[in-house]
Design an enzyme around this catalytic site. Sequence first.
Site, PDB file in Angstrom:
ATOM      1  N   ASP A   9       1.013  -1.136   0.433  1.00 31.40           N
ATOM      2  CA  ASP A   9      -0.343   0.038   0.141  1.00 31.40           C
ATOM      3  C   ASP A   9       0.926   0.844  -0.239  1.00 31.40           C
ATOM      4  O   ASP A   9       1.382   1.508   1.339  1.00 31.40           O
ATOM      5  CB  ASP A   9      -0.665   0.018   0.817  1.00 31.40           C
ATOM      6  CG  ASP A   9      -2.003   1.150   1.125  1.00 31.40           C
ATOM      7  OD1 ASP A   9      -1.924   1.837   0.109  1.00 31.40           O
ATOM      8  OD2 ASP A   9      -2.423   1.011   1.869  1.00 31.40           O
ATOM      9  N   ASP A 104      -3.183   2.424  -5.778  1.00 30.73           N
ATOM     10  CA  ASP A 104      -1.650   2.853  -5.226  1.00 30.73           C
ATOM     11  C   ASP A 104      -1.669   1.453  -4.151  1.00 30.73           C
ATOM     12  O   ASP A 104      -0.727   1.651  -3.030  1.00 30.73           O
ATOM     13  CB  ASP A 104      -1.984   3.874  -4.032  1.00 30.73           C
ATOM     14  CG  ASP A 104      -3.290   4.039  -3.578  1.00 30.73           C
ATOM     15  OD1 ASP A 104      -3.939   3.279  -4.372  1.00 30.73           O
ATOM     16  OD2 ASP A 104      -3.533   4.667  -2.672  1.00 30.73           O
ATOM     17  N   GLU A 105      -2.286   0.057  -4.535  1.00 28.38           N
ATOM     18  CA  GLU A 105      -2.911  -0.637  -3.681  1.00 28.38           C
ATOM     19  C   GLU A 105      -2.597  -2.448  -4.521  1.00 28.38           C
ATOM     20  O   GLU A 105      -3.210  -1.946  -5.601  1.00 28.38           O
ATOM     21  CB  GLU A 105      -2.835  -0.635  -2.319  1.00 28.38           C
ATOM     22  CG  GLU A 105      -4.320  -0.703  -2.378  1.00 28.38           C
ATOM     23  CD  GLU A 105      -5.173  -0.777  -0.940  1.00 28.38           C
ATOM     24  OE1 GLU A 105      -5.276  -1.922  -0.489  1.00 28.38           O
ATOM     25  OE2 GLU A 105      -6.522  -0.399  -1.124  1.00 28.38           O
TER      26      GLU A 105
END
Length: 386
Positions: A9, A104-105
């Site tokens: 993350d 983003d993860e």
Amino acid sequence: MSRAILHVDMDAFFASVEVRERPELRGRPVIVGGTPEGRGVVAAASYEARRFGVHSAMPTATALRLCPKAVVLPPRHGLYSQVSRRIHTVFERYTPQIEPLSLDEAFLDVTGSLRLFGSAAAIGRRIKGEILEELGLIASVGVAPNKFLAKLASDMNKPDGFFQFDPERIAETLDPLPVTRLWGVGPATARQLERLGIRTVGQLRHYSRRLIVRHLGRGGEHLWELAHGIDARPVVSEQETKSVSNETTFARDIHDPNSLRMWLSELSEQVAWRLRRQELAGRTITLKVRFQDFTTVTRSLSLPAVTDLTSEIRDTALRLYEERLDHPHPSVRLLGVGVSGFETPEARQQSLFHEVRARNSRVDTIVDQVRSRFGRDAVRRGGSRR
């Protein structure tokens, strides 16, 4: 066989990318989204801004009242997408089993990579180090035997976190945590559990499965399993996926319809970009909404032809919101847009022969290329909210 799962993350991703591009902003509170005049909502906030109580989905005007000295920047999704692709390049060095959740993860199943690269923890630290060295960005990494625990672990020591669940001490680690750390426990469920005297995961774990199900219904069984560290869901790579979706859970529930429409447009753009990146097109558009009481509803609509067009996905998602949900509705905790019903490349090409759709497809391609190189605001769509 026990699995080795990572959850990676990126910390304050949009804001961190902006600070990397403009080093003079380092150490200052940065808000991505909205306008300096206070219109719109916050898409991301640096940790310096979060110390003032600023969070994503908050109206920009509220954020600026909390943090008047914040630097407000417009989102540049083309840039963020470009950086996200480079992050995935790092992941691919260690496993093909990558399940992206957003830009983003992502989850990574590294079970089959242990003989090549060492322990799951070693792989996680290598990925974390390579992202920092090559991209100048900080990732938090969780290591665990399943997806739920890995995601929980990545959030343990943020920012710049690293946490590994010891398989022999899962219960010991989970027990002190508030029950709200379990997926599916919103305010309404938390109140139900509190009436039973349950405030921590450990207290929930010591109740019988049958009792929890009797009080919470089928969702209670899922919570009981999570409290015991059980999660059998596999990591599903992009190549194996039967749908492409993006969703966001808001730090604070949103009631304003205009803010929700803005988020639907943002999510639709991200989904459309991912489809084009994977050379996929789907027929069914799905809207997912989770309300403040954790009631979750989905609404779907199948189109006459498969699509990867931003305009069609966005317009269909907005139509589902306007026409298939009750209005007024409770405040929204989570919002998502998905596309499924993929067809073969041959069928996809035939369906795009229509002149208008072909022109829209060319527009999407050009927009993708320009934004990837120069940033989101280098080109704007007609009717854009910005």
